[in-house]
Motif scaffolding. Sequence first.
Motif, short mmCIF file in Angstrom:
data_model
loop_
_atom_site.label_atom_id
_atom_site.label_comp_id
_atom_site.label_asym_id
_atom_site.label_seq_id
_atom_site.Cartn_x
_atom_site.Cartn_y
_atom_site.Cartn_z
N THR A 44 0.83 -1.20 0.00
CA THR A 44 0.00 0.00 0.00
C THR A 44 0.87 1.26 0.00
O THR A 44 0.55 2.25 -0.68
N GLN A 86 -7.59 0.62 0.05
CA GLN A 86 -7.78 -0.65 0.77
C GLN A 86 -8.87 -0.48 1.84
O GLN A 86 -9.70 -1.35 2.03
N ASP A 166 -5.95 -1.62 -4.84
CA ASP A 166 -5.42 -2.13 -3.57
C ASP A 166 -6.44 -3.06 -2.91
O ASP A 166 -7.35 -2.62 -2.23
#
Length: 244
Positions: A44, A86, A166
């Motif tokens: 990330t 995410q 992500d």
Amino acid sequence: MNALLEVDRVTRRFSGLTAVNDVSFTIGESEILGLIGPNGAGKTTLVSLISGTLEPSVGGIRFQGQALTGVPAYRRARLGIGRTFQIMQPFPGLSVLDNVAVGALFGHGGASGNLASARDKARSALEFVGLGKFISQRAESLGGPGRKRLELAKALAMQPTLLLCDEVMAGLTPVEVDEVVALLRRVRDRGISVLVIEHVMKAIRELSDRLLVLHHGEKIADGKPDAVLSDTTVIEAYLGRRRS
Ligand SMILES: Nc1ncnc2c1ncn2[C@@H]1O[C@H](COP(=O)(O)OP(=O)(O)OP(=O)(O)O)[C@@H](O)[C@H]1O
Ligand SMILES: [Mg+2]
């Protein structure tokens, strides 16, 4: 094949911790690059360095030949770099349609403050990800899988040249995973390059033209998926650990 994105010896430190350590790689035009690695490997962080929410401590990134150093995230979005998050955070109180219209307003296509045109782009992105029926609902009424699709629609409405995903498949059923794999293939068929972070190994193997592995912030493999996934270092560092 010309590289769309060139990441050159990038390091990112957070006080004592080196989250990304001297990583270099490229993404070609219309290429799907898979990015894997154990939890905390720096995946990330790498996406944030490309999209501009973080700057490297050392090293540089070029997009379409242009150095991105010092270019803020909103300008990178205008240049054609779209990302999903995410941790999904839909704009509360806005409809599904308007959540995605925000992407269109600030993205590559640049609806330039024209809400009607942004909503048109949002509608087609929502149809594309299969949320066409939910456009007038509040975004927070969507469940986990719906929110994942919403993230994708938001990023796609930006009309990116490079899409950074992500973990858009986390928490999805195998059938839903297959649907997202098919969807990302169609994205690539439109000429968009895609970087996919994923723990779902079957999906990453099917989807990726190339696979890059991070471990403790370092690149430990970069190559064809089958070769990378049978590499002993990768199995020990990542697959071995997850299977144990
Ligand atoms: N803003 C931050 N400040 C301090 N440390 C950070 C920050 N962001 C990430 N880290 C640390 O950097 C390392 C890499 O984190 P990152 O989120 O990039 O990993 P990841 O590969 O995406 O993991 P996951 O698979 O769990 O999503 C971790 O040790 C994390 O705790
Ligand atoms: Mg992560």
